[in-house]
Design a protein around this motif. Structure first.
Motif, PDB file in Angstrom:
ATOM      1  N   ASP A   5       0.817  -1.256   0.085  1.00 46.00           N
ATOM      2  CA  ASP A   5       0.094  -0.086  -0.009  1.00 46.00           C
ATOM      3  C   ASP A   5       0.771   1.203  -0.040  1.00 46.00           C
ATOM      4  O   ASP A   5       0.698   2.154   0.969  1.00 46.00           O
ATOM      5  CB  ASP A   5      -0.771  -0.128   1.319  1.00 46.00           C
ATOM      6  CG  ASP A   5      -1.731  -1.462   1.384  1.00 46.00           C
ATOM      7  OD1 ASP A   5      -2.038  -1.875   0.345  1.00 46.00           O
ATOM      8  OD2 ASP A   5      -1.941  -1.587   2.539  1.00 46.00           O
ATOM      9  N   ASP A  20      -8.838   3.066   4.375  1.00 44.50           N
ATOM     10  CA  ASP A  20      -7.848   3.828   3.202  1.00 44.50           C
ATOM     11  C   ASP A  20      -8.245   5.257   2.996  1.00 44.50           C
ATOM     12  O   ASP A  20      -8.428   5.671   1.852  1.00 44.50           O
ATOM     13  CB  ASP A  20      -8.090   3.227   2.155  1.00 44.50           C
ATOM     14  CG  ASP A  20      -7.462   1.458   1.953  1.00 44.50           C
ATOM     15  OD1 ASP A  20      -7.233   1.232   3.075  1.00 44.50           O
ATOM     16  OD2 ASP A  20      -7.878   0.908   0.931  1.00 44.50           O
ATOM     17  N   GLU A  38     -11.395   0.407  -3.361  1.00 49.36           N
ATOM     18  CA  GLU A  38     -10.571   0.873  -1.984  1.00 49.36           C
ATOM     19  C   GLU A  38      -9.565   1.500  -2.597  1.00 49.36           C
ATOM     20  O   GLU A  38      -8.967   2.040  -3.821  1.00 49.36           O
ATOM     21  CB  GLU A  38     -10.267  -0.246  -1.149  1.00 49.36           C
ATOM     22  CG  GLU A  38      -9.299  -1.245  -1.883  1.00 49.36           C
ATOM     23  CD  GLU A  38      -9.169  -2.598  -1.235  1.00 49.36           C
ATOM     24  OE1 GLU A  38      -9.802  -2.771  -0.324  1.00 49.36           O
ATOM     25  OE2 GLU A  38      -8.412  -3.216  -1.412  1.00 49.36           O
ATOM     26  N   THR A  48      -7.090  -7.401  -3.036  1.00 44.88           N
ATOM     27  CA  THR A  48      -5.638  -7.325  -3.062  1.00 44.88           C
ATOM     28  C   THR A  48      -4.787  -8.433  -3.475  1.00 44.88           C
ATOM     29  O   THR A  48      -3.848  -8.620  -3.527  1.00 44.88           O
ATOM     30  CB  THR A  48      -5.312  -6.956  -1.626  1.00 44.88           C
ATOM     31  OG1 THR A  48      -3.921  -6.265  -1.695  1.00 44.88           O
ATOM     32  CG2 THR A  48      -5.347  -7.900  -0.580  1.00 44.88           C
ATOM     33  N   HIS A  92      -3.445  -1.231  -6.011  1.00 48.10           N
ATOM     34  CA  HIS A  92      -3.342  -0.069  -4.965  1.00 48.10           C
ATOM     35  C   HIS A  92      -2.014   1.056  -5.003  1.00 48.10           C
ATOM     36  O   HIS A  92      -0.995   0.810  -4.488  1.00 48.10           O
ATOM     37  CB  HIS A  92      -3.060  -0.632  -3.351  1.00 48.10           C
ATOM     38  CG  HIS A  92      -3.278   0.224  -2.485  1.00 48.10           C
ATOM     39  ND1 HIS A  92      -4.271  -0.087  -1.620  1.00 48.10           N
ATOM     40  CD2 HIS A  92      -2.665   1.453  -2.016  1.00 48.10           C
ATOM     41  CE1 HIS A  92      -4.345   1.100  -0.681  1.00 48.10           C
ATOM     42  NE2 HIS A  92      -3.373   2.021  -1.046  1.00 48.10           N
ATOM     43  N   ARG A 139       3.495  -8.455   0.311  1.00 50.47           N
ATOM     44  CA  ARG A 139       3.004  -7.510  -0.708  1.00 50.47           C
ATOM     45  C   ARG A 139       4.090  -6.428  -0.898  1.00 50.47           C
ATOM     46  O   ARG A 139       4.547  -5.760   0.185  1.00 50.47           O
ATOM     47  CB  ARG A 139       1.600  -7.005  -0.707  1.00 50.47           C
ATOM     48  CG  ARG A 139       0.591  -8.208  -0.524  1.00 50.47           C
ATOM     49  CD  ARG A 139      -0.765  -7.540  -0.305  1.00 50.47           C
ATOM     50  NE  ARG A 139      -0.829  -7.056   1.097  1.00 50.47           N
ATOM     51  CZ  ARG A 139      -1.551  -6.050   1.420  1.00 50.47           C
ATOM     52  NH1 ARG A 139      -2.361  -5.596   0.582  1.00 50.47           N
ATOM     53  NH2 ARG A 139      -1.557  -5.324   2.572  1.00 50.47           N
TER      54      ARG A 139
HETATM   55  C1  6LW Z   1      -5.771  -2.049   2.175  1.00 51.00           C
HETATM   56  C2  6LW Z   1      -6.413  -2.129   0.946  1.00 51.00           C
HETATM   57  C3  6LW Z   1      -5.650  -3.323   0.366  1.00 51.00           C
HETATM   58  O1  6LW Z   1      -6.238  -1.278   3.366  1.00 51.00           O
HETATM   59  O2  6LW Z   1      -5.313  -4.069   1.407  1.00 51.00           O
HETATM   60  O3  6LW Z   1      -4.356  -3.848  -1.217  1.00 51.00           O
HETATM   61  C4  6LW Z   1      -5.608  -3.390   2.647  1.00 51.00           C
HETATM   62  N1  6LW Z   1      -5.306  -3.146  -0.779  1.00 51.00           N
HETATM   63  O4  6LW Z   1      -6.473  -1.140   0.253  1.00 51.00           O
HETATM   64  C5  6LW Z   1      -4.561  -3.790   3.790  1.00 51.00           C
HETATM   65  O5  6LW Z   1      -3.298  -3.739   3.052  1.00 51.00           O
END
Ligand code: 6LW
Length: 522
Positions: free
Chosen positions: A20, A126, A182, A202, A243, A277
């Motif tokens: 992120d 977020d 998100e 994600t 993201h 990640r």
């Molecule tokens: C984060 C969301 C996401 O808040 O995973 O990949 C969640 N994106 O935006 C946790 O990292």
């Protein structure tokens, strides 16, 4: 214009668990933050002059009042942060999902000190900030995933001095219809408002989509060729790209940072990623109709063209060796949740890290005496020198490769049946096995080691003055997110525990080494 020193750069730019990412530019300097979940301190912050080489300069959340992780479940805690700079101040806004509250902290210097949290009357996850040219400031975030409102992106005007909302919370975009819209960021580019979000979840369906409008609240027009970044259903060593956050350079070019994963290059047996990640970088190009695309038509690779980036050959900036000679831990180290007072010290035995084990164990979602650094490379070797003379049954201290409290392997010294022993244990979900235990009657300073390749960890120990003894091994895939769940990646940790009671003896670690170049030696 100066010519770049290197025409290529390699992805990920931040290997290991750094998801992120959010980036901002201040003159010729770039700053970047990432999520940190249940690890402490929270929200690592990095500096770069070329977007490729990053050096950690601190953390945004360094005290319990900024980040309370008491009782925090693994992979809760700090979710996606956004970093912005406006009129001399840095703002970092995020959610602590341990209690589910949104807040921001601000600082004059990115190294800190960062302010106490400004708590917000703002649900969802977020959160992002946008400082418009007319002086208005917007908070944009995700809502609906807990069920009370429509799923999508919400926005309101906010007073950045107090955190109070100056307008109602309005729904502005649902995304293109994939799950989990998100990670929004709002920008004003060439007179239009651009709303960049993540969709698809994600995992392997992750993507980045974008919409634009003449007004901050919309109506938003979706880019006809969304998504502008995704690796879903393609054969690439990089998966789950999404993201993103955008940054404009002084020369007017645009770049994106975003998360991606690298499943271990193992033949057969499905995709598994255990490094977490990671943060990637790609150029953004604009169509004549004013729509951006990330990378090569939404795809990125491990070696990328640096274009006009002033990429320099900077030295490696992550922790390779720690002699524990300073009074402060290197920024690479993390605790699991807020550390228990008195559980660690660099000053009680100068030149050594002292861990004092409590009743809490690696199997608990609690503050075990632990410091860890991320595994950032598939092939690497870690080792540490440990002195530990326990006298109570069950006390142990050692080296763990740790995904979460239900998935970890360790080699340690432990007091069992009246003897000090070297143990090798693996925990994989509800399977828990002490694989090997042998008496250790050697001197202090046993060296515990883990050698990693993409598929296997090999554990060994060395009695001072003797040769290395291979002691056990375990699959990397069993510690991967696909098996263990969660949002984080594997750590190498030094730990101590009394396994149900306070330790009678401190664990003294003399040094720690992380060698990413390592070829397997054993
Ligand atoms: C984060 C969301 C996401 O808040 O995973 O990949 C969640 N994106 O935006 C946790 O990292």
């Amino acid at each position: 214009m100066f010519a770049p020193l290197s025409s290529k750069y390699s992805n990920p730019i931040l290997p290991g668990f750094y998801p992120d990412p959010s980036v901002c530019r201040v003159g010729a300097d770039f700053y970047l933050v990432t999520s940190s979940f249940h690890y402490f301190p929270g929200v690592p912050i990095f500096h770069s002059r070329d977007l490729v080489h990053w050096r950690q300069i601190g953390h945004c959340l360094t005290s319990r009042s900024q980040l309370n992780l008491d009782g925090c479940k693994s992979s809760l805690g700090i979710f996606a942060p956004t970093l912005r700079f406006h009129k001399g101040l840095f703002y970092m806004i995020t959610t602590n999902t341990n209690g589910f509250r949104n807040f921001y902290v601000w600082a004059k210097q990115p190294e800190g000190p960062w302010s106490e949290p400004v708590w917000l009357d703002w649900p969802g996850i977020d959160p992002s900030l946008f400082f418009d040219e007319d002086g208005r400031v917007y908070i944009t975030g995700n809502g609906g995933f807990l069920g009370d409102e429509a799923l999508g992106i919400y926005q309101a005007e906010i007073n950045p001095e107090t955190g109070s909302l100056l307008s109602e919370r309005r729904f502005i975009w649902a995304g293109t219809g994939a799950k989990a819209p998100e990670g929004p960021h709002l920008y004003k580019i060439h007179g239009k408002y651009y709303l960049l979000i993540a969709e698809g979840g994600t995992e392997y369906g992750h993507m980045v989509t974008i919409a634009r409008s003449d007004h901050p609240y919309g109506p938003y027009e979706s880019h006809p060729f969304n998504p502008i970044l995704t690796h879903r259903s393609i054969d690439s060593p990089i998966q789950a790209t999404g993201h993103a956050d955008l940054v404009e350079l002084e020369d007017g070019s645009w770049w994106a940072v975003f998360l991606g994963i690298r499943p271990a290059p193992v033949q057969f047996g499905g995709l598994h990623h255990h490094l977490g990640r990671e943060t990637f970088l790609a150029p953004v190009t604009w169509s004549t109709e004013g729509w951006p695309v990330i990378g090569e038509r939404g795809r990125v690779s491990e070696m990328m063209d640096a274009r006009s980036l002033p990429v320099t050959a900077e030295p490696i900036s992550y922790l390779l060796e720690d002699e524990f000679n300073l009074n402060q831990l290197d920024f690479s180290w993390n605790f699991l949740r807020n550390p228990e007072e008195g559980s660690w010290s660099l000053t009680e035995n100068p030149g050594q890290l002292m861990l004092k084990g409590s009743a809490v164990t690696l199997d608990d979602a609690d503050s075990v005496a632990f410091i860890g650094r991320r595994q950032q490379h598939f092939c690497c070797a870690v080792s540490t020198s440990l002195s530990f003379n326990p006298t109570l049954e069950g006390e142990e201290a050692g080296l763990t490769v740790y995904m979460n409290e239900k998935f970890h392997y360790e080699i340690a010294l432990s007091y069992r049946e009246g003897k000090r022993k070297v143990i090798f244990r693996r925990r994989v979900g509800s399977l828990w096995k002490l694989e090997r235990e042998e008496e250790y009657d050697g001197p202090d300073g046993i060296i515990l080691s883990i050698d990693a390749d993409p598929s296997r960890y090999i554990f060994s120990y060395t009695r001072p003055g003797r040769t290395q003894t291979a002691y056990g091994s375990g699959e990397c895939s069993l510690l991967s997110t696909e098996v263990a769940g969660g949002f984080t990646g594997v750590y190498f940790g030094l730990y101590a525990t009394g396994n149900g009671r306070k330790c009678s003896a401190p664990a003294l670690f003399d040094w720690f080494r992380y060698n990413p170049e390592s070829q397997r030696r054993i």
